[in-house]
Design a protein around this motif. Sequence first.
Motif, PDB file in Angstrom:
ATOM      1  N   LYS A  54      30.198   3.492 -24.591  1.00  0.00           N
ATOM      2  CA  LYS A  54      29.504   2.731 -23.543  1.00  0.00           C
ATOM      3  C   LYS A  54      28.003   2.660 -23.833  1.00  0.00           C
ATOM      4  O   LYS A  54      27.387   1.597 -23.697  1.00  0.00           O
ATOM      5  CB  LYS A  54      29.755   3.401 -22.197  1.00  0.00           C
ATOM      6  CG  LYS A  54      29.263   2.626 -21.010  1.00  0.00           C
ATOM      7  CD  LYS A  54      29.668   3.337 -19.730  1.00  0.00           C
ATOM      8  CE  LYS A  54      29.226   2.585 -18.505  1.00  0.00           C
ATOM      9  NZ  LYS A  54      29.624   3.267 -17.268  1.00  0.00           N
ATOM     10  N   ARG A  55      27.426   3.775 -24.268  1.00  0.00           N
ATOM     11  CA  ARG A  55      25.997   3.824 -24.588  1.00  0.00           C
ATOM     12  C   ARG A  55      25.651   2.862 -25.721  1.00  0.00           C
ATOM     13  O   ARG A  55      24.662   2.128 -25.654  1.00  0.00           O
ATOM     14  CB  ARG A  55      25.620   5.254 -24.967  1.00  0.00           C
ATOM     15  CG  ARG A  55      24.153   5.481 -25.199  1.00  0.00           C
ATOM     16  CD  ARG A  55      23.917   6.958 -25.565  1.00  0.00           C
ATOM     17  NE  ARG A  55      22.717   7.126 -26.306  1.00  0.00           N
ATOM     18  CZ  ARG A  55      22.550   6.864 -27.609  1.00  0.00           C
ATOM     19  NH1 ARG A  55      23.560   6.423 -28.304  1.00  0.00           N
ATOM     20  NH2 ARG A  55      21.406   7.032 -28.193  1.00  0.00           N
ATOM     21  N   LYS A  56      26.490   2.861 -26.780  1.00  0.00           N
ATOM     22  CA  LYS A  56      26.237   1.960 -27.908  1.00  0.00           C
ATOM     23  C   LYS A  56      26.289   0.501 -27.471  1.00  0.00           C
ATOM     24  O   LYS A  56      25.442  -0.301 -27.856  1.00  0.00           O
ATOM     25  CB  LYS A  56      27.272   2.192 -29.018  1.00  0.00           C
ATOM     26  CG  LYS A  56      26.838   3.177 -30.059  1.00  0.00           C
ATOM     27  CD  LYS A  56      27.709   3.083 -31.279  1.00  0.00           C
ATOM     28  CE  LYS A  56      28.783   4.136 -31.214  1.00  0.00           C
ATOM     29  NZ  LYS A  56      29.648   4.183 -32.372  1.00  0.00           N
ATOM     30  N   ASN A  57      27.294   0.174 -26.669  1.00  0.00           N
ATOM     31  CA  ASN A  57      27.417  -1.209 -26.208  1.00  0.00           C
ATOM     32  C   ASN A  57      26.260  -1.618 -25.304  1.00  0.00           C
ATOM     33  O   ASN A  57      25.749  -2.738 -25.406  1.00  0.00           O
ATOM     34  CB  ASN A  57      28.747  -1.418 -25.493  1.00  0.00           C
ATOM     35  CG  ASN A  57      29.893  -1.537 -26.455  1.00  0.00           C
ATOM     36  OD1 ASN A  57      29.710  -1.957 -27.598  1.00  0.00           O
ATOM     37  ND2 ASN A  57      31.071  -1.159 -26.017  1.00  0.00           N
ATOM     38  N   LEU A  58      25.835  -0.720 -24.445  1.00  0.00           N
ATOM     39  CA  LEU A  58      24.699  -1.041 -23.573  1.00  0.00           C
ATOM     40  C   LEU A  58      23.415  -1.213 -24.369  1.00  0.00           C
ATOM     41  O   LEU A  58      22.607  -2.105 -24.072  1.00  0.00           O
ATOM     42  CB  LEU A  58      24.525   0.044 -22.508  1.00  0.00           C
ATOM     43  CG  LEU A  58      25.573   0.047 -21.401  1.00  0.00           C
ATOM     44  CD1 LEU A  58      25.374   1.250 -20.485  1.00  0.00           C
ATOM     45  CD2 LEU A  58      25.537  -1.243 -20.606  1.00  0.00           C
ATOM     46  N   LEU A  59      23.216  -0.393 -25.398  1.00  0.00           N
ATOM     47  CA  LEU A  59      22.029  -0.549 -26.247  1.00  0.00           C
ATOM     48  C   LEU A  59      22.067  -1.876 -26.996  1.00  0.00           C
ATOM     49  O   LEU A  59      21.037  -2.538 -27.152  1.00  0.00           O
ATOM     50  CB  LEU A  59      21.921   0.612 -27.232  1.00  0.00           C
ATOM     51  CG  LEU A  59      21.480   1.950 -26.631  1.00  0.00           C
ATOM     52  CD1 LEU A  59      21.569   3.061 -27.676  1.00  0.00           C
ATOM     53  CD2 LEU A  59      20.075   1.844 -26.074  1.00  0.00           C
ATOM     54  N   ARG A  60      23.253  -2.271 -27.453  1.00  0.00           N
ATOM     55  CA  ARG A  60      23.397  -3.549 -28.158  1.00  0.00           C
ATOM     56  C   ARG A  60      23.064  -4.709 -27.217  1.00  0.00           C
ATOM     57  O   ARG A  60      22.317  -5.627 -27.578  1.00  0.00           O
ATOM     58  CB  ARG A  60      24.821  -3.689 -28.691  1.00  0.00           C
ATOM     59  CG  ARG A  60      25.059  -4.953 -29.476  1.00  0.00           C
ATOM     60  CD  ARG A  60      26.497  -5.048 -29.965  1.00  0.00           C
ATOM     61  NE  ARG A  60      27.489  -4.789 -28.944  1.00  0.00           N
ATOM     62  CZ  ARG A  60      27.929  -5.703 -28.066  1.00  0.00           C
ATOM     63  NH1 ARG A  60      27.459  -6.919 -28.108  1.00  0.00           N
ATOM     64  NH2 ARG A  60      28.839  -5.383 -27.171  1.00  0.00           N
ATOM     65  N   VAL A  61      23.581  -4.657 -25.986  1.00  0.00           N
ATOM     66  CA  VAL A  61      23.305  -5.718 -25.011  1.00  0.00           C
ATOM     67  C   VAL A  61      21.822  -5.730 -24.641  1.00  0.00           C
ATOM     68  O   VAL A  61      21.203  -6.795 -24.522  1.00  0.00           O
ATOM     69  CB  VAL A  61      24.191  -5.534 -23.757  1.00  0.00           C
ATOM     70  CG1 VAL A  61      23.765  -6.442 -22.633  1.00  0.00           C
ATOM     71  CG2 VAL A  61      25.647  -5.778 -24.103  1.00  0.00           C
ATOM     72  N   LYS A  62      21.228  -4.538 -24.495  1.00  0.00           N
ATOM     73  CA  LYS A  62      19.802  -4.450 -24.163  1.00  0.00           C
ATOM     74  C   LYS A  62      18.955  -5.103 -25.250  1.00  0.00           C
ATOM     75  O   LYS A  62      18.024  -5.859 -24.965  1.00  0.00           O
ATOM     76  CB  LYS A  62      19.404  -2.981 -23.999  1.00  0.00           C
ATOM     77  CG  LYS A  62      17.940  -2.769 -23.728  1.00  0.00           C
ATOM     78  CD  LYS A  62      17.620  -1.289 -23.691  1.00  0.00           C
ATOM     79  CE  LYS A  62      16.135  -1.049 -23.601  1.00  0.00           C
ATOM     80  NZ  LYS A  62      15.806   0.374 -23.679  1.00  0.00           N
ATOM     81  N   GLU A  63      19.287  -4.823 -26.505  1.00  0.00           N
ATOM     82  CA  GLU A  63      18.548  -5.400 -27.630  1.00  0.00           C
ATOM     83  C   GLU A  63      18.680  -6.916 -27.652  1.00  0.00           C
ATOM     84  O   GLU A  63      17.720  -7.643 -27.894  1.00  0.00           O
ATOM     85  CB  GLU A  63      19.049  -4.786 -28.948  1.00  0.00           C
ATOM     86  CG  GLU A  63      18.159  -5.063 -30.111  1.00  0.00           C
ATOM     87  CD  GLU A  63      16.781  -4.442 -29.974  1.00  0.00           C
ATOM     88  OE1 GLU A  63      15.817  -5.057 -30.454  1.00  0.00           O
ATOM     89  OE2 GLU A  63      16.646  -3.364 -29.365  1.00  0.00           O
ATOM     90  N   LYS A  64      19.891  -7.394 -27.377  1.00  0.00           N
ATOM     91  CA  LYS A  64      20.126  -8.832 -27.364  1.00  0.00           C
ATOM     92  C   LYS A  64      19.285  -9.509 -26.282  1.00  0.00           C
ATOM     93  O   LYS A  64      18.631 -10.529 -26.526  1.00  0.00           O
ATOM     94  CB  LYS A  64      21.616  -9.110 -27.119  1.00  0.00           C
ATOM     95  CG  LYS A  64      21.985 -10.571 -27.148  1.00  0.00           C
ATOM     96  CD  LYS A  64      23.474 -10.754 -26.976  1.00  0.00           C
ATOM     97  CE  LYS A  64      23.762 -11.077 -25.554  1.00  0.00           C
ATOM     98  NZ  LYS A  64      25.148 -11.430 -25.292  1.00  0.00           N
ATOM     99  N   TYR A  65      19.275  -8.921 -25.077  1.00  0.00           N
ATOM    100  CA  TYR A  65      18.503  -9.507 -23.992  1.00  0.00           C
ATOM    101  C   TYR A  65      16.999  -9.398 -24.253  1.00  0.00           C
ATOM    102  O   TYR A  65      16.233 -10.286 -23.876  1.00  0.00           O
ATOM    103  CB  TYR A  65      18.857  -8.856 -22.658  1.00  0.00           C
ATOM    104  CG  TYR A  65      20.174  -9.317 -22.107  1.00  0.00           C
ATOM    105  CD1 TYR A  65      20.587 -10.635 -22.249  1.00  0.00           C
ATOM    106  CD2 TYR A  65      21.028  -8.447 -21.457  1.00  0.00           C
ATOM    107  CE1 TYR A  65      21.794 -11.057 -21.760  1.00  0.00           C
ATOM    108  CE2 TYR A  65      22.238  -8.869 -20.956  1.00  0.00           C
ATOM    109  CZ  TYR A  65      22.616 -10.176 -21.105  1.00  0.00           C
ATOM    110  OH  TYR A  65      23.811 -10.598 -20.613  1.00  0.00           O
ATOM    111  N   LYS A  66      16.573  -8.322 -24.907  1.00  0.00           N
ATOM    112  CA  LYS A  66      15.151  -8.163 -25.220  1.00  0.00           C
ATOM    113  C   LYS A  66      14.689  -9.276 -26.155  1.00  0.00           C
ATOM    114  O   LYS A  66      13.632  -9.871 -25.961  1.00  0.00           O
ATOM    115  CB  LYS A  66      14.903  -6.797 -25.858  1.00  0.00           C
ATOM    116  CG  LYS A  66      13.431  -6.465 -26.026  1.00  0.00           C
ATOM    117  CD  LYS A  66      13.237  -5.158 -26.772  1.00  0.00           C
ATOM    118  CE  LYS A  66      13.431  -3.996 -25.851  1.00  0.00           C
ATOM    119  NZ  LYS A  66      13.077  -2.708 -26.500  1.00  0.00           N
TER     120      LYS A  66
END
Length: 180
Positions: A54-66
């Motif tokens: 879950k942490r990895k996926n959230l970091l990936r989504v955060k990077e994409k939105y950033k």
Amino acid sequence: MDPPSSSKTPDDEWELCNDDGFIYKRKKRRLDLTEPVPVTADPQEEETRRREWKRKNLLRVKEKYKKEIEEWEILSETLKAMQDKALGFRIQQQERMRSRGTEGTAASSVSEKKDNASGSLVEELLSQVESQEMIIRDVSNLCDVAEAMCNAQEERFKQTYFDLPIWASPHDLMASLCDE
């Protein structure tokens, strides 16, 4: 039809399937209820693994939105700069018109006033066309940037489909389908 026999024959392991007129043989699926379903050895380890996923996926989504926010900020700054440039150009036009108006009132002859008036009208129209050309050029550049962003997003979507396991070798595909 023959009664079912207790001895295992090769036909017992296969079944005929009719899928909208397409008939084929496949191995029978058996659910052995006698074997217990494997339970994870450590529920805490499973929870840790789930949290890490879950942490990895959230970091990936955060990077994409950033990245997306940064692109929008660049577009916003470009648009703001275009507006400032257009406003500055209008102010310059108004100042030119005022200076020409004061020069026109200082002229004493009527013929000079007519020449000045027609000349200032032509210059005013010319400056308006130049400002419109500059605005159109800036908007065109902005559209090019937006189109490039859309193309990049489309390529990312396409790549997700190309990364699916169905495009791998047939053996890998069959292995991934039979992993159930």
